[in-house]
Write a protein that holds these residues in place. Structure first.
Motif, short mmCIF file in Angstrom:
data_model
loop_
_atom_site.label_atom_id
_atom_site.label_comp_id
_atom_site.label_asym_id
_atom_site.label_seq_id
_atom_site.Cartn_x
_atom_site.Cartn_y
_atom_site.Cartn_z
N LYS A 110 5.29 4.32 -32.70
CA LYS A 110 6.24 4.17 -31.59
C LYS A 110 7.03 2.88 -31.74
CE LYS A 110 3.61 6.89 -28.21
NZ LYS A 110 4.34 8.15 -28.26
N PHE A 193 9.85 2.19 -16.98
CA PHE A 193 9.62 3.56 -16.49
C PHE A 193 10.96 4.25 -16.27
CE2 PHE A 193 9.18 6.58 -12.98
CZ PHE A 193 8.17 7.39 -13.47
N LYS A 220 2.94 18.59 -19.14
CA LYS A 220 1.91 17.82 -19.85
C LYS A 220 0.64 17.61 -19.02
CE LYS A 220 4.28 15.73 -23.60
NZ LYS A 220 5.71 15.93 -23.31
P1 AMP Z 1 4.92 10.12 -25.03
O1 AMP Z 1 3.63 10.35 -25.76
O2 AMP Z 1 5.61 8.84 -25.41
O3 AMP Z 1 5.80 11.30 -25.02
O4 AMP Z 1 4.51 10.00 -23.49
C1 AMP Z 1 3.79 11.03 -22.84
C2 AMP Z 1 4.37 11.31 -21.48
O5 AMP Z 1 4.38 10.13 -20.68
C3 AMP Z 1 5.83 11.73 -21.52
O6 AMP Z 1 5.96 13.10 -21.75
C4 AMP Z 1 6.30 11.33 -20.15
O7 AMP Z 1 5.93 12.29 -19.18
C5 AMP Z 1 5.55 10.07 -19.88
N1 AMP Z 1 6.36 8.90 -20.27
C6 AMP Z 1 6.34 8.26 -21.46
N2 AMP Z 1 7.21 7.23 -21.47
C7 AMP Z 1 7.79 7.20 -20.26
C8 AMP Z 1 8.77 6.36 -19.65
N3 AMP Z 1 9.30 5.32 -20.29
N4 AMP Z 1 9.14 6.64 -18.38
C9 AMP Z 1 8.59 7.68 -17.71
N5 AMP Z 1 7.65 8.50 -18.22
C10 AMP Z 1 7.25 8.28 -19.48
#
Ligand code: AMP
Ligand code: GLY
Length: 433
Positions: A110, A193, A220
């Motif tokens: 990431k 966020f 999710k």
């Molecule tokens: P990721 O593995 O980075 O996709 O994160 C998993 C889940 O967390 C995402 O599908 C979003 O629902 C939530 N999420 C991740 N980053 C953010 C963010 N910056 N703002 C809001 N929700 C987030």
């Protein structure tokens, strides 16, 4: 290679791979689809044969592709991609659809992705990254909440915590840096966020050109109303109504095109499925939450249920750098997939529960894709966290949902968990119209 045979090898054994194998087997030119290792669902699919080689055993997979004269390999999961399976196949002259190791870092790290996005001016949440040595507790404690704390490495979808308070954020960051997700948390990313509605935007790339897949959206969280812990995905549907034609255009111009150009400019052109996890705000502006370097699971199941074109032709065009010469045709109907998960998912999963009702499912419309299933003593038993994904089609998302739940209701095993509200946002939009 024997010119009369056209064999496809699908790497992986989940619901996504069952859908990929099912789709490829429909092609008239395909003589056989091998799946390594596959599951009980791929084992019963016409023209499909499971081969007991693990999805991460790169050397053995290459031996299999070479030995069987495979014409096209498609890699399902991220782990072999991040480990460099495509580079290895290329070295041996084996056609393999997926990104090489260098661009696969978009999913593997990431921190890499955030730097890439900022460098190329692609919209994403503001962030800072830390290791144990430079973690700034006071800075984090002073951030507005909610704030998002992420392990940088691969953590099977679990390494993201949306902290509601400063104390929770600091705790999450410290536990990651202390090894809660193993080496994946050696580096962490703290992110602003983002508010809005999420959508998955998946495209096929050949390094230069792009063919978008139909839009989709997944759920999710484990429980109804998007509550409970994060999972790999409890259901998905296509199309995603939030991706209007205008939003589609913005995603292509502001996210996908600069990403594909940026990767090529950085010397790592991307071939394969590129999956942008996006947050779309109230004005229709997209921001990148994450990239995956493969098709989504469970997005693949409803999306491929709508694909009318021959997937092997699209993959071959991509490998030849000629995606500009082909088009993907879509069934105009909506598709919706509901995941049936095992007892204990997403934590400690119980395996070996006997599945009943599969014969009734055969008589129903729609399609039941297997994920964590195995054959034992003539019975189908559970063998993983997400066990099935039931897909329905319909003129509306509501109709597709009805068809999917008729399948869910026919299948049974001890401890089965599924949500009852997959697609609710899309259905609310539909019914507001
Ligand atoms: P990721 O593995 O980075 O996709 O994160 C998993 C889940 O967390 C995402 O599908 C979003 O629902 C939530 N999420 C991740 N980053 C953010 C963010 N910056 N703002 C809001 N929700 C987030
Ligand atoms: N469904 C989310 C993913 O495949 O990562």
């Amino acid at each position: 290679m024997d010119s009369k045979t056209y064999k496809v090898l699908i790497i992986g054994g989940g619901g996504r791979e069952h859908a990929l194998a099912w789709k490829c087997a429909q092609s008239a030119r395909v003589t056989e689809v091998l799946v390594a290792p596959g599951n009980a669902g791929t084992a019963r699919e016409p023209k499909v044969r499971n081969v007991p080689v693990g999805a991460e055993d790169i050397e053995k997979l290459a031996d299999l592709a070479a030995g069987e004269g495979v014409s096209l390999t498609i890699v399902g999961p991220e782990v072999p991609l991040v480990a460099g399976i495509v580079d290895h196949f290329a070295m041996r002259g084996l056609p393999c659809f997926g990104p090489r190791k260098a661009p696969a870092q978009l999913e593997g790290s990431k921190a890499f992705t955030k730097e890439f996005l900022i460098r190329h001016g692609i919209p994403t949440a503001g962030y800072r990254k830390f290791t144990r040595d430079n973690f700034d507790r006071a800075w984090l404690a002073a951030q507005p909440t909610p704030v998002v704390v992420k392990a940088s490495g691969l953590a099977a979808g679990k390494g993201v915590i949306i902290a509601q308070t400063a104390a929770e954020a600091v705790d999450a960051a410290e536990s990651m840096l202390q090894g809660r997700f193993g080496a994946a948390g050696d580096e962490i990313v703290i992110e602003e966020f983002l508010d809005g509605e999420e959508a998955s935007f998946i495209v096929m790339c050949d390094g230069t050109h792009v063919v978008p897949m139909a839009s989709s959206q997944d759920h999710k969280r484990l429980r109804d109303a998007d509550e409970g812990p994060n999972t790999g995905g409890m259901g998905a549907y296509s199309p995603a109504p939030v991706v209007t034609p205008a939003v589609h255009e913005r995603i292509m111009c502001e996210v996908i095109d600069p990403t594909v150009r940026g990767l090529a400019a950085d010397g790592m052109p991307f071939t394969g499925f590129l999956y942008a996890g996006l947050m779309i705000d109230a004005k229709g502006a997209p921001k990148v939450i994450e990239y995956n370097v493969r098709f989504g699971d469970p997005e693949t199941q409803p999306v491929l249920a709508r694909l009318k074109s021959d997937l092997t032709v699209l993959c071959e065009a991509a490998l030849a750098g000629r995606l500009d010469t082909v088009k993907a045709e879509w069934d105009p109907r909506a598709a919706l997939g509901v995941v049936i998960a095992a007892h204990g998912y997403p934590d400690e999963v119980r395996k070996g529960d006997v599945v009943t009702g599969l014969d009734q499912v055969g008589a129903l419309p729609g399609k039941l894709f297997h994920a964590g299933t195995a054959n034992r003593d003539g019975k189908v038993v559970t063998s993983g966290g997400r066990v099935f994904c039931a897909v329905g089609l319909g003129a509306t998302v509501r109709a597709a949902q009805r068809e999917a739940y008729a399948i869910v209701d026919a299948v049974a095993f001890e401890g089965a968990q599924s949500r009852r509200d997959i697609g609710y946002r899309a259905i609310a939009r539909e019914e507001r119209r």
